[in-house]
Design an enzyme around this catalytic site. Structure first.
Site, mmCIF file in Angstrom:
data_model
loop_
_atom_site.group_PDB
_atom_site.id
_atom_site.type_symbol
_atom_site.label_atom_id
_atom_site.label_comp_id
_atom_site.label_asym_id
_atom_site.label_seq_id
_atom_site.Cartn_x
_atom_site.Cartn_y
_atom_site.Cartn_z
ATOM 1 N N MET A 30 95.164 47.797 72.887
ATOM 2 C CA MET A 30 94.559 49.096 72.566
ATOM 3 C C MET A 30 95.644 50.034 72.038
ATOM 4 O O MET A 30 95.486 51.263 72.073
ATOM 5 C CB MET A 30 93.867 49.687 73.798
ATOM 6 N N GLY A 31 96.768 49.484 71.564
ATOM 7 C CA GLY A 31 97.829 50.316 70.994
ATOM 8 C C GLY A 31 98.669 50.976 72.071
ATOM 9 O O GLY A 31 98.658 50.568 73.226
ATOM 10 N N HIS A 37 103.824 44.587 75.667
ATOM 11 C CA HIS A 37 103.129 44.020 74.502
ATOM 12 C C HIS A 37 104.081 43.184 73.656
ATOM 13 O O HIS A 37 103.702 42.155 73.097
ATOM 14 C CB HIS A 37 102.552 45.145 73.622
ATOM 15 N N GLN A 61 84.666 50.030 77.023
ATOM 16 C CA GLN A 61 85.259 49.698 78.319
ATOM 17 C C GLN A 61 85.705 50.930 79.110
ATOM 18 O O GLN A 61 86.335 50.799 80.157
ATOM 19 C CB GLN A 61 86.388 48.689 78.153
ATOM 20 N N GLY A 147 98.312 39.949 79.145
ATOM 21 C CA GLY A 147 99.275 40.182 80.220
ATOM 22 C C GLY A 147 98.665 39.903 81.585
ATOM 23 O O GLY A 147 97.488 40.171 81.818
ATOM 24 N N ASP A 150 96.908 42.825 83.946
ATOM 25 C CA ASP A 150 95.449 42.962 84.050
ATOM 26 C C ASP A 150 94.897 41.603 84.487
ATOM 27 O O ASP A 150 94.264 40.887 83.710
ATOM 28 C CB ASP A 150 94.872 43.393 82.702
ATOM 29 N N LEU A 184 104.965 47.863 83.331
ATOM 30 C CA LEU A 184 104.806 48.635 82.096
ATOM 31 C C LEU A 184 103.326 48.761 81.778
ATOM 32 O O LEU A 184 102.560 47.802 81.900
ATOM 33 C CB LEU A 184 105.539 47.945 80.943
ATOM 34 N N SER A 185 102.928 49.965 81.370
ATOM 35 C CA SER A 185 101.526 50.230 81.037
ATOM 36 C C SER A 185 101.491 51.416 80.089
ATOM 37 O O SER A 185 102.291 52.354 80.236
ATOM 38 C CB SER A 185 100.759 50.581 82.323
ATOM 39 N N ARG A 187 99.432 53.642 80.182
ATOM 40 C CA ARG A 187 99.040 54.818 80.979
ATOM 41 C C ARG A 187 100.221 55.436 81.722
ATOM 42 O O ARG A 187 100.096 56.564 82.213
ATOM 43 C CB ARG A 187 97.920 54.447 81.961
HETATM 44 O O1 PAF Z 1 94.067 44.897 77.907
HETATM 45 C C1 PAF Z 1 93.707 45.624 76.961
HETATM 46 O O2 PAF Z 1 94.512 46.312 76.317
HETATM 47 C C2 PAF Z 1 92.229 45.682 76.598
HETATM 48 O O3 PAF Z 1 91.427 45.596 77.730
HETATM 49 C C3 PAF Z 1 91.833 44.627 75.549
HETATM 50 C C4 PAF Z 1 92.013 43.221 76.076
HETATM 51 C C5 PAF Z 1 92.667 44.810 74.292
HETATM 52 C C6 PAF Z 1 90.353 44.799 75.186
HETATM 53 O O4 PAF Z 1 90.101 46.072 74.664
#
Ligand code: PAF
Length: 282
Positions: A30-31, A37, A61, A147, A150, A184-185, A187
């Protein structure tokens, strides 16, 4: 690195890759990218000839009370990081490409989505399953990487890929952490300096509880101590700290198999999640 935003442009690039006989890895995001990442991109480069990252902040979501509008968006910086990491293509669909007018489908995975974030964030995992299915159908990758931070999401995607015959290999990549252990997140960017300092209590509480359980402390006692430690550090509420089977996510009250200790808690307005493997002594 090229950025494409329409399905036609994506298909043209994919047709070239396939004509050249290249395998393709997808890293859905989600950038607001960070080193976690980049670890996914690095692993993707090992697993396939061409690496595609997607950036799409998926409204489906987020519940109405969550942070969709304030979710960090910084595509220019993301593009630079992806280029440096050797990503080949950025798939950045717009909202109307992903959810055109009249869109009416939802994918729901049961079992592993029950409890934990499935209970704390109703509808969240349907949104994840739906958008990831769409990304898989759009890109048709050989491999996709997610990752382990999650963890429940990773298990739901594995289940869905098996159940719906996607024929995609799913790779889970270990959580990347700051020097003080905080996972790392994207958020983490919401945390004030004071909250950022307090946040290290989360990996510490989990680490101590995991070690205690491995040494024979009953899980319930170790978890109660972890929750107290989180409350003392200012986390409120603690949504859950639970020991679950590492594959099925069933509750575990005696450490007799591979398990995962998972937690979610709020610090100020920021909800943080984390998890650790807990293995029985050999
Ligand atoms: O983990 C995430 O960043 C999101 O839940 C994903 C897998 C890109 C789906 O929107």
């Amino acid at each position: 690195m090229q950025t494409v935003r329409s399905i036609d442009a994506l298909r043209n690039v994919l047709a070239e890759y396939r004509a050249e006989g290249r395998t393709v890895a997808l890293v859905p995001t989600m950038g607001a990218l960070h080193a976690g990442h980049m670890a996914l991109i690095e692993e993707a480069r090992i697993r396939a000839d061409r690496v595609i990252a997607s950036i799409f902040v998926n409204p489906m979501q987020f519940s109405p009370s969550e942070d969709l509008d304030s979710y960090p968006r910084r595509e220019a910086a993301d593009v630079r990081m992806l280029e440096e990491a050797g990503c080949d293509l950025l798939w950045a669909p717009t909202l109307d490409v992903m959810y055109p007018e009249g869109f009416a489908t939802r994918i729901a995975v049961s079992g592993v989505t029950e409890g934990l974030d499935g209970a704390a964030r109703p509808g969240h995992f349907d949104g994840v399953a739906t958008v990831v299915s769409k990304l898989f159908n759009q890109v048709r990758p050989d491999v996709a990487l997610f990752g382990e931070k999650d963890y429940q999401q990773l298990l739901l995607i594995r289940r869905m890929v098996t159940d719906l015959d996607f024929g995609i290999t799913i790779i889970g990549v270990p959580t990347q952490r700051d020097d003080d252990g905080l996972a790392l997140s994207s958020r983490n960017a919401y945390l004030s300096p004071e909250e950022r300092s307090a946040a290290r209590a989360l990996p510490r509480a989990l680490g101590e509880a995991a070690a205690a359980i491995q040494k024979g402390t009953p899980p319930a006692a170790a978890i109660a101590a972890a929750i107290k430690r989180l409350n003392d550090a200012g986390f409120d509420p603690v949504d859950y700290v639970e020991l679950r089977d590492a594959e099925t996510l069933e509750l575990v009250d005696t450490l007799d198999r591979e398990a995962r200790l998972l937690a979610a808690a709020k610090l100020g307005r920021t909800r943080l999640i984390d998890n650790l493997a807990v293995r029985p002594a050999e």
